[in-house]
Design an enzyme around this catalytic site. Structure first.
Site, PDB file in Angstrom:
ATOM      1  N   ASN A 375     -18.046 -39.161  32.716  1.00  0.00           N
ATOM      2  CA  ASN A 375     -16.993 -38.192  32.994  1.00  0.00           C
ATOM      3  C   ASN A 375     -16.241 -37.854  31.710  1.00  0.00           C
ATOM      4  O   ASN A 375     -15.693 -38.751  31.057  1.00  0.00           O
ATOM      5  CB  ASN A 375     -15.999 -38.744  34.020  1.00  0.00           C
ATOM      6  CG  ASN A 375     -14.843 -37.787  34.268  1.00  0.00           C
ATOM      7  OD1 ASN A 375     -14.994 -36.785  34.947  1.00  0.00           O
ATOM      8  ND2 ASN A 375     -13.678 -38.085  33.703  1.00  0.00           N
ATOM      9  N   GLU A 376     -16.244 -36.588  31.342  1.00  0.00           N
ATOM     10  CA  GLU A 376     -15.496 -36.084  30.183  1.00  0.00           C
ATOM     11  C   GLU A 376     -15.775 -36.885  28.921  1.00  0.00           C
ATOM     12  O   GLU A 376     -14.926 -36.983  28.034  1.00  0.00           O
ATOM     13  CB  GLU A 376     -13.988 -36.051  30.484  1.00  0.00           C
ATOM     14  CG  GLU A 376     -13.618 -35.091  31.595  1.00  0.00           C
ATOM     15  CD  GLU A 376     -12.111 -34.891  31.748  1.00  0.00           C
ATOM     16  OE1 GLU A 376     -11.341 -35.573  31.050  1.00  0.00           O
ATOM     17  OE2 GLU A 376     -11.707 -34.045  32.566  1.00  0.00           O
ATOM     18  N   ASN A 430     -15.169 -30.071  34.757  1.00  0.00           N
ATOM     19  CA  ASN A 430     -13.769 -30.268  35.112  1.00  0.00           C
ATOM     20  C   ASN A 430     -12.969 -29.139  34.468  1.00  0.00           C
ATOM     21  O   ASN A 430     -12.826 -29.105  33.242  1.00  0.00           O
ATOM     22  CB  ASN A 430     -13.260 -31.616  34.600  1.00  0.00           C
ATOM     23  CG  ASN A 430     -14.046 -32.793  35.150  1.00  0.00           C
ATOM     24  OD1 ASN A 430     -14.788 -32.649  36.113  1.00  0.00           O
ATOM     25  ND2 ASN A 430     -13.874 -33.958  34.548  1.00  0.00           N
ATOM     26  N   TYR A 436      -3.671 -26.316  33.148  1.00  0.00           N
ATOM     27  CA  TYR A 436      -3.608 -26.646  31.721  1.00  0.00           C
ATOM     28  C   TYR A 436      -4.029 -25.417  30.924  1.00  0.00           C
ATOM     29  O   TYR A 436      -5.071 -25.387  30.300  1.00  0.00           O
ATOM     30  CB  TYR A 436      -4.513 -27.829  31.400  1.00  0.00           C
ATOM     31  CG  TYR A 436      -4.113 -29.129  32.045  1.00  0.00           C
ATOM     32  CD1 TYR A 436      -2.813 -29.612  31.921  1.00  0.00           C
ATOM     33  CD2 TYR A 436      -5.026 -29.868  32.772  1.00  0.00           C
ATOM     34  CE1 TYR A 436      -2.432 -30.804  32.517  1.00  0.00           C
ATOM     35  CE2 TYR A 436      -4.658 -31.070  33.370  1.00  0.00           C
ATOM     36  CZ  TYR A 436      -3.361 -31.531  33.237  1.00  0.00           C
ATOM     37  OH  TYR A 436      -3.005 -32.715  33.833  1.00  0.00           O
ATOM     38  N   TRP A 509      -9.497 -32.068  42.534  1.00  0.00           N
ATOM     39  CA  TRP A 509      -8.873 -33.216  41.894  1.00  0.00           C
ATOM     40  C   TRP A 509      -7.386 -33.171  42.228  1.00  0.00           C
ATOM     41  O   TRP A 509      -6.670 -32.347  41.690  1.00  0.00           O
ATOM     42  CB  TRP A 509      -9.078 -33.173  40.376  1.00  0.00           C
ATOM     43  CG  TRP A 509      -8.662 -34.458  39.730  1.00  0.00           C
ATOM     44  CD1 TRP A 509      -7.489 -34.721  39.083  1.00  0.00           C
ATOM     45  CD2 TRP A 509      -9.421 -35.670  39.703  1.00  0.00           C
ATOM     46  NE1 TRP A 509      -7.464 -36.015  38.642  1.00  0.00           N
ATOM     47  CE2 TRP A 509      -8.637 -36.626  39.017  1.00  0.00           C
ATOM     48  CE3 TRP A 509     -10.669 -36.056  40.213  1.00  0.00           C
ATOM     49  CZ2 TRP A 509      -9.072 -37.927  38.807  1.00  0.00           C
ATOM     50  CZ3 TRP A 509     -11.096 -37.331  39.991  1.00  0.00           C
ATOM     51  CH2 TRP A 509     -10.304 -38.262  39.299  1.00  0.00           C
ATOM     52  N   LYS A 530      -1.636 -34.514  41.358  1.00  0.00           N
ATOM     53  CA  LYS A 530      -2.518 -33.419  41.756  1.00  0.00           C
ATOM     54  C   LYS A 530      -3.063 -33.577  43.173  1.00  0.00           C
ATOM     55  O   LYS A 530      -3.837 -32.750  43.645  1.00  0.00           O
ATOM     56  CB  LYS A 530      -3.689 -33.294  40.775  1.00  0.00           C
ATOM     57  CG  LYS A 530      -3.285 -32.854  39.369  1.00  0.00           C
ATOM     58  CD  LYS A 530      -4.500 -32.573  38.513  1.00  0.00           C
ATOM     59  CE  LYS A 530      -4.100 -32.187  37.102  1.00  0.00           C
ATOM     60  NZ  LYS A 530      -3.553 -33.323  36.337  1.00  0.00           N
TER      61      LYS A 530
END
Length: 741
Positions: A375-376, A430, A436, A509, A530
């Site tokens: 992930n990321e 994502n 953001y 998310w 969130k």
């Protein structure tokens, strides 16, 4: 026969203990498992929760245990590393805080014993996760058992697995079920009895063999078909010596086929089956990760109420009980290991061992369709060691499990042609356009662009969302943390994502707010807000019902804004969500208006005078709320950041001129503003064409342009370790105030 003996009760616990005592000290605390030492300090902000080594100790009398030839200690979750001691001798070490591990204790077991486990969640460079936006709760936070077995038994030592592997393959109206058992200390003349039971407990297939492998046939098989029909069979395996059953294990399984098509999305049993759902973190308020069965049940009930068809179980292996619930409720699952955010050169072996545990312990769950590699992880770029690690994991998954696919969750900054996106079978991103930075309407077109560039790669959205607390406004804007902006954001994202059938899966998310002790956002530090549901599961935010309107077949109507009572405007906008074709809105008993909406979102303009009782009616469904006219905005609805250097309402913003509250894109559209902004960036010391280590691609610029200057500088200052003082921000604002819009 096997006996499972639970030992959750009465452990002595002490913090910051690196040695096992010879006997339990009197000043230690008594706790029952599951337990975490970060249930409070891991959720209150300041990123100061205790990370270190703690000790759990328990007196254990052999006379209390069921009689058996051999004994194994089973720990279902010790975060993040653990050393097991019995009577002063270290029996094993385990790295990985989210999986089951076992160790045999037979030889060291005396009549009276002191069992001790040192658990360590301290920072290091080899055990994942070490960098992520959630709290790494320490503790023995799942069940601990002693497994009492015969000398010859189904294996207990191979990566915490059940000693049994069941692989069903659907062929027409039948299913072939390949079974393999792993037996420790097998004896000559032993036989294995395999029985398949239907949901009612009736034996529908059976074979007795001297071999560990068997192929069984299920005629006219009933398929596991997600939420529509999550039908499960049980495979029971018995180890026989003559007619005596020496050991027995069983697993539930489902028969289903699936495919992920880059054009058509997810297909279940040959039918289009859109995966629209949520991600889930396991923790909750005041409990941390030390969950009870009732907590898991409540989480699943809420996700089912939403109407979700899929859950991304992020960012680690979850409790076996929750995977069982996913099987039973028909959730399609993305399961992953915590290879997240920061690639560590010394962590490769840990990613391999955690992946082996994830697959071996969860192989039989029909709900799981993809193994998540990372992930990321490419947030700072993909170097050769990172690529090699992914290839190893991808090959490992396919070698261990030929029935499922692999996936990665990439972050927005990851370029569409990054080589690590070519490694897994499917890709998701994502994206937080509209939160953001960027705008909400950028999400759908971004996926269209990726889909056009890589028509052969199935693409999905693994994270999207925005934060909301109990703040309210009639004029929601990005970054205000209001429930109204979150509702607007998700309305827009639903319409963009759910209408693109090529997206193989979308995961909000997050389903629930969760602990992130390093966070200082939204006015309540230590949490990521969130979630569609609050951290304590007591309140479903309005956005929850936006999804229910699209996904659930249970008739309902929901009036938004129940926590937003006091309003200053003479006419106020009221939003209603429903999966019914028409909604009527009544004000103080009189019909105000009736509306239809294909997108399930109904908007009414309501006169606001005195107190007004509102009632929404859709078919047989009703919901009520009330509003009240006030002269001045209720200050309780306005976000005040705890510890913020400067809040948005403290910023002077003269009409017609720029301020810190304007968006970066508006500032850059003026010559003076662009020059001023360039000077600020130079002051942060970034390389040309970069910011905080990221290449300033057009996509990054689009995101950045959507931030207010205040929000961007606050975030950048923290990430670049160059935080602005209040006076510096006021000086920048004064400069902006001289520039006409």
């Amino acid at each position: 026969m096997r006996t499972i003996y639970n030992i959750n009760h009465k452990w002595a616990f002490a913090k910051a203990i690196c040695r096992v005592p010879a006997q339990i000290p009197e000043n230690w605390h008594w706790v029952n498992l599951p337990h975490t030492w970060n249930a409070i300090d891991g959720q209150d902000g300041d990123n100061d929760y205790f990370r270190g080594t703690c000790c759990y100790a328990k007196k254990l009398s052999k006379a209390e245990l069921p009689q058996a030839d051999r004994y194994f200690l089973e720990i279902n979750g010790a975060n993040a590393s653990a050393d097991v001691y019995l009577n002063g001798r270290c029996l094993c070490h385990h790295d990985g805080g989210y999986s089951t591990f076992r160790v045999e204790i037979t030889r060291e077991l005396a009549q009276e014993n002191l069992l001790a486990v040192l658990v360590d969640n301290a920072a290091n460079d080899r055990v994942y996760p070490q960098m992520a936006d959630f709290t790494f709760y320490g503790g023995l936070y799942r069940d601990v058992n002693i497994l009492c077995v015969s000398d010859s038994h189904f294996d207990l030592s191979h990566y915490g697995g059940p000693g049994l592997q069941v692989t069903p393959t659907v062929e027409g109206s039948n299913a072939h079920v390949a079974v393999e058992a792993f037996v420790t200390n097998a004896k000559a003349g032993q036989r294995l009895k395999y029985s398949i039971l239907d949901a009612a407990g009736k034996i529908v297939a059976q074979v007795i063999t001297g071999q560990t492998k068997a192929d069984m046939l299920l005629e006219n098989v009933r398929l596991w078909h997600g939420r529509k029909d999550p039908y499960l069979y049980t495979l029971q395996a018995q180890l026989l010596e003559g007619e005596q059953v020496t050991d027995q294990v069983s697993v539930r399984f489902g028969c289903r086929s699936f495919a992920i098509d880059p054009q058509r999305g997810f297909l279940l049993n040959g039918e289009a089956y859109p995966l629209r759902g949520v991600s889930r973190h396991q923790d909750r308020w005041g409990v941390g990760n030390a969950l009870l069965a009732a907590h898991h049940q409540e989480d699943m009930a809420l996700i089912c109420e939403l109407g979700a068809t899929t859950i991304r179980l992020a960012h680690y292996q979850h409790d076996q009980y929750f995977y069982d619930l996913c099987d039973r409720e028909g959730m399609v699952v993305w399961a992953e290991i915590p290879y997240i955010s920061k690639h560590m050169a010394a962590g490769r072996e840990n990613t391999i061992s955690q992946m082996k545990e994830l697959i071996i312990q969860n192989y039989h769950h029909p709900s799981i369709v993809v193994w998540g590699l990372s992930n990321e992880i490419g947030i700072g770029g993909s170097g050769q060691d990172l690529l090699a690690n992914h290839r190893i994991l991808n090959d490992l998954c396919h070698e261990m499990d030929k029935t499922r696919l692999t996936a990665v969750a990439a972050v927005s900054m990851c370029k569409m042609d990054d080589p690590y996106l070519q490694i897994p079978d499917v890709v998701s991103y994502n994206h937080y356009f509209g939160w953001y930075g960027g705008q909400t309407d950028m999400n759908g077109p971004w996926f269209d662009k990726f889909h056009a560039m890589h028509p052969q790669i199935p693409i999905g959205c693994s994270e999207y969302g925005c934060e909301a607390l109990n703040w309210h406004t009639s004029h929601p804007m990005q970054g205000d943390y209001t429930e109204e902006y979150q509702a607007y954001y998700h309305e827009e994202l639903i319409k963009q994502l759910f209408t693109r059938p090529y997206l193989w899966a979308t995961h909000v998310w997050n389903m629930f707010d969760f602990g992130a002790d390093a966070r200082a956002e939204g006015g309540e530090n230590g949490q990521n807000h969130k979630g569609l549901v609050t951290f304590d599961r007591s309140y479903k935010k309005d956005a929850f019902y936006a999804y229910k309107a699209w996904l659930s077949e249970e008739p309902f109507v929901h009036l938004c804004g129940k926590r937003y009572v006091d309003r200053v405007e003479d006419v106020t906008r009221i939003t209603v969500y429903s999966n019914q074709p028409q909604v009527e809105l009544y004000a103080n008993g009189a019909l105000l208006d009736k509306k239809q909406a294909e997108d399930h979102f109904f908007y009414f303009d309501v006169p606001n005078a005195g107190q007004t009782r509102l009632e929404a009616v859709a078919g047989n469904c009703r919901d009520e709320s009330f509003i009240r006219k006030v002269a001045e905005p209720n200050p309780a609805y306005r976000l005040v950041e705890k510890g913020a250097v400067l809040n948005w309402f403290d910023v002077e913003a003269p009409a017609g001129f720029l301020s810190l509250n304007d968006k970066v894109g508006d500032v850059l559209s003026t010559r003076e503003g662009a020059a001023l902004f360039g000077a600020w960036m130079a002051g942060l010391g970034g390389a040309s064409g970069q910011m905080m280590g990221f290449d300033m691609t057009p996509e990054m610029m689009d995101m950045m342009n959507g931030f207010t200057v205040l929000r961007l500088l606050t975030l950048m200052g923290g990430m670049a370790d160059a935080k602005f003082t209040k006076q510096q921000l006021l000086d920048i604002n004064a400069q902006l105030n001289r520039i006409p819009k």
